[in-house]
Design a protein around this motif. Structure first.
Motif, PDB file in Angstrom:
ATOM      1  N   TRP A  74       0.853  -1.193   0.000  1.00  0.00           N
ATOM      2  CA  TRP A  74       0.000   0.000   0.000  1.00  0.00           C
ATOM      3  C   TRP A  74       0.882   1.233   0.000  1.00  0.00           C
ATOM      4  O   TRP A  74       2.061   1.192   0.351  1.00  0.00           O
ATOM      5  CB  TRP A  74      -0.933   0.016   1.205  1.00  0.00           C
ATOM      6  CG  TRP A  74      -0.227  -0.150   2.523  1.00  0.00           C
ATOM      7  CD1 TRP A  74       0.377   0.818   3.280  1.00  0.00           C
ATOM      8  CD2 TRP A  74      -0.006  -1.382   3.216  1.00  0.00           C
ATOM      9  NE1 TRP A  74       0.934   0.261   4.394  1.00  0.00           N
ATOM     10  CE2 TRP A  74       0.716  -1.089   4.386  1.00  0.00           C
ATOM     11  CE3 TRP A  74      -0.357  -2.715   2.955  1.00  0.00           C
ATOM     12  CZ2 TRP A  74       1.108  -2.075   5.289  1.00  0.00           C
ATOM     13  CZ3 TRP A  74       0.029  -3.689   3.860  1.00  0.00           C
ATOM     14  CH2 TRP A  74       0.750  -3.349   5.017  1.00  0.00           C
ATOM     15  N   ASP A  75       0.277   2.337  -0.381  1.00  0.00           N
ATOM     16  CA  ASP A  75       0.961   3.632  -0.302  1.00  0.00           C
ATOM     17  C   ASP A  75       1.097   4.016   1.169  1.00  0.00           C
ATOM     18  O   ASP A  75       0.115   3.979   1.904  1.00  0.00           O
ATOM     19  CB  ASP A  75       0.160   4.721  -1.022  1.00  0.00           C
ATOM     20  CG  ASP A  75       0.108   4.544  -2.525  1.00  0.00           C
ATOM     21  OD1 ASP A  75       0.971   3.848  -3.082  1.00  0.00           O
ATOM     22  OD2 ASP A  75      -0.805   5.129  -3.151  1.00  0.00           O
ATOM     23  N   GLU A  76       2.303   4.371   1.567  1.00  0.00           N
ATOM     24  CA  GLU A  76       2.538   4.827   2.937  1.00  0.00           C
ATOM     25  C   GLU A  76       2.073   6.273   3.135  1.00  0.00           C
ATOM     26  O   GLU A  76       1.798   6.694   4.248  1.00  0.00           O
ATOM     27  CB  GLU A  76       4.019   4.720   3.302  1.00  0.00           C
ATOM     28  CG  GLU A  76       4.545   3.291   3.352  1.00  0.00           C
ATOM     29  CD  GLU A  76       4.030   2.511   4.548  1.00  0.00           C
ATOM     30  OE1 GLU A  76       3.596   3.136   5.540  1.00  0.00           O
ATOM     31  OE2 GLU A  76       4.056   1.274   4.494  1.00  0.00           O
ATOM     32  N   ARG A  77       2.019   7.003   2.036  1.00  0.00           N
ATOM     33  CA  ARG A  77       1.614   8.408   2.069  1.00  0.00           C
ATOM     34  C   ARG A  77       0.395   8.583   1.176  1.00  0.00           C
ATOM     35  O   ARG A  77       0.238   7.882   0.181  1.00  0.00           O
ATOM     36  CB  ARG A  77       2.737   9.322   1.576  1.00  0.00           C
ATOM     37  CG  ARG A  77       4.090   9.118   2.253  1.00  0.00           C
ATOM     38  CD  ARG A  77       4.117   9.486   3.699  1.00  0.00           C
ATOM     39  NE  ARG A  77       4.086  10.918   3.891  1.00  0.00           N
ATOM     40  CZ  ARG A  77       3.950  11.499   5.076  1.00  0.00           C
ATOM     41  NH1 ARG A  77       3.838  10.772   6.168  1.00  0.00           N
ATOM     42  NH2 ARG A  77       3.919  12.803   5.188  1.00  0.00           N
ATOM     43  N   VAL A  78      -0.449   9.510   1.518  1.00  0.00           N
ATOM     44  CA  VAL A  78      -1.630   9.824   0.724  1.00  0.00           C
ATOM     45  C   VAL A  78      -1.457  11.203   0.112  1.00  0.00           C
ATOM     46  O   VAL A  78      -0.565  11.962   0.502  1.00  0.00           O
ATOM     47  CB  VAL A  78      -2.918   9.778   1.581  1.00  0.00           C
ATOM     48  CG1 VAL A  78      -3.088   8.430   2.234  1.00  0.00           C
ATOM     49  CG2 VAL A  78      -2.921  10.874   2.621  1.00  0.00           C
ATOM     50  N   THR A  79      -2.313  11.515  -0.830  1.00  0.00           N
ATOM     51  CA  THR A  79      -2.318  12.866  -1.392  1.00  0.00           C
ATOM     52  C   THR A  79      -3.670  13.503  -1.110  1.00  0.00           C
ATOM     53  O   THR A  79      -4.683  12.814  -0.970  1.00  0.00           O
ATOM     54  CB  THR A  79      -2.047  12.863  -2.911  1.00  0.00           C
ATOM     55  OG1 THR A  79      -3.032  12.066  -3.560  1.00  0.00           O
ATOM     56  CG2 THR A  79      -0.657  12.318  -3.209  1.00  0.00           C
ATOM     57  N   HIS A  80      -3.645  14.812  -1.000  1.00  0.00           N
ATOM     58  CA  HIS A  80      -4.874  15.579  -0.768  1.00  0.00           C
ATOM     59  C   HIS A  80      -5.055  16.557  -1.924  1.00  0.00           C
ATOM     60  O   HIS A  80      -4.088  17.159  -2.392  1.00  0.00           O
ATOM     61  CB  HIS A  80      -4.793  16.334   0.563  1.00  0.00           C
ATOM     62  CG  HIS A  80      -4.703  15.411   1.726  1.00  0.00           C
ATOM     63  ND1 HIS A  80      -3.512  15.085   2.309  1.00  0.00           N
ATOM     64  CD2 HIS A  80      -5.651  14.721   2.389  1.00  0.00           C
ATOM     65  CE1 HIS A  80      -3.733  14.232   3.302  1.00  0.00           C
ATOM     66  NE2 HIS A  80      -5.017  13.995   3.368  1.00  0.00           N
ATOM     67  N   HIS A  81      -6.294  16.676  -2.346  1.00  0.00           N
ATOM     68  CA  HIS A  81      -6.608  17.520  -3.488  1.00  0.00           C
ATOM     69  C   HIS A  81      -7.836  18.366  -3.148  1.00  0.00           C
ATOM     70  O   HIS A  81      -8.791  17.861  -2.559  1.00  0.00           O
ATOM     71  CB  HIS A  81      -6.938  16.664  -4.717  1.00  0.00           C
ATOM     72  CG  HIS A  81      -5.900  15.633  -5.006  1.00  0.00           C
ATOM     73  ND1 HIS A  81      -4.888  15.832  -5.921  1.00  0.00           N
ATOM     74  CD2 HIS A  81      -5.703  14.389  -4.496  1.00  0.00           C
ATOM     75  CE1 HIS A  81      -4.123  14.748  -5.954  1.00  0.00           C
ATOM     76  NE2 HIS A  81      -4.594  13.866  -5.102  1.00  0.00           N
ATOM     77  N   GLU A  82      -7.804  19.611  -3.539  1.00  0.00           N
ATOM     78  CA  GLU A  82      -8.995  20.436  -3.413  1.00  0.00           C
ATOM     79  C   GLU A  82      -9.965  20.035  -4.514  1.00  0.00           C
ATOM     80  O   GLU A  82      -9.574  19.922  -5.692  1.00  0.00           O
ATOM     81  CB  GLU A  82      -8.628  21.910  -3.553  1.00  0.00           C
ATOM     82  CG  GLU A  82      -9.801  22.829  -3.359  1.00  0.00           C
ATOM     83  CD  GLU A  82      -9.395  24.292  -3.434  1.00  0.00           C
ATOM     84  OE1 GLU A  82     -10.249  25.081  -3.870  1.00  0.00           O
ATOM     85  OE2 GLU A  82      -8.267  24.632  -3.060  1.00  0.00           O
ATOM     86  N   VAL A  83     -11.193  19.789  -4.174  1.00  0.00           N
ATOM     87  CA  VAL A  83     -12.199  19.443  -5.178  1.00  0.00           C
ATOM     88  C   VAL A  83     -12.578  20.726  -5.902  1.00  0.00           C
ATOM     89  O   VAL A  83     -13.150  21.633  -5.307  1.00  0.00           O
ATOM     90  CB  VAL A  83     -13.431  18.770  -4.526  1.00  0.00           C
ATOM     91  CG1 VAL A  83     -14.509  18.504  -5.579  1.00  0.00           C
ATOM     92  CG2 VAL A  83     -13.020  17.471  -3.832  1.00  0.00           C
ATOM     93  N   ALA A  84     -12.242  20.796  -7.182  1.00  0.00           N
ATOM     94  CA  ALA A  84     -12.489  21.998  -7.965  1.00  0.00           C
ATOM     95  C   ALA A  84     -13.886  21.982  -8.593  1.00  0.00           C
ATOM     96  O   ALA A  84     -14.536  23.024  -8.696  1.00  0.00           O
ATOM     97  CB  ALA A  84     -11.433  22.141  -9.051  1.00  0.00           C
ATOM     98  N   VAL A  85     -14.344  20.803  -8.999  1.00  0.00           N
ATOM     99  CA  VAL A  85     -15.662  20.649  -9.612  1.00  0.00           C
ATOM    100  C   VAL A  85     -16.258  19.365  -9.065  1.00  0.00           C
ATOM    101  O   VAL A  85     -15.597  18.340  -9.018  1.00  0.00           O
ATOM    102  CB  VAL A  85     -15.565  20.567 -11.158  1.00  0.00           C
ATOM    103  CG1 VAL A  85     -16.932  20.335 -11.771  1.00  0.00           C
ATOM    104  CG2 VAL A  85     -14.926  21.814 -11.728  1.00  0.00           C
TER     105      VAL A  85
END
Length: 103
Positions: free
Chosen positions: A88-99
């Motif tokens: 598994w990925d040890e790190r995650v990513t965060h994204h601002e929901v634009a639409v």
């Protein structure tokens, strides 16, 4: 709104176990987090393994921290998930929901 994206891979033999874990324990935990706005679990069979992509939605980063702790980019992988997944990925990513389009 913030989308939290994480991936994990399971052998075909335990992929259904991981999905059941997500549908039960993960769902139950997330429902209790203030600011939780929903989740999607994507599943892709790539032949030898099954790749899961989890996308969870939170109102803001403070709500992500309520779920993930002081280091919000650290993956939260419970013991039951570790037993079902091979990696598994040890790190995650965060994204601002634009639409956000509802169907």
């Amino acid at each position: 709104m913030i989308a939290r994206v994480w991936r994990g891979w399971a052998p075909k033999a335990t992929a259904d176990d991981y999905q059941r874990h997500y549908e039960s324990e993960v769902a139950q935990h997330l429902q209790q987090v203030k600011g939780f706005c929903g989740a999607r679990l994507l599943r892709r069979d790539d032949g030898r393994e099954v790749m899961f992509t989890s996308i969870t939605f939170f109102a803001g980063m403070e709500d992500v921290r309520a779920f993930a702790g002081d280091d919000p980019e650290q993956a939260v992988v419970e013991e039951a998930a570790r037993r079902a997944l091979s990696r598994w990925d040890e790190r995650v990513t965060h994204h601002e929901v634009a639409v956000d389009l509802a169907g």
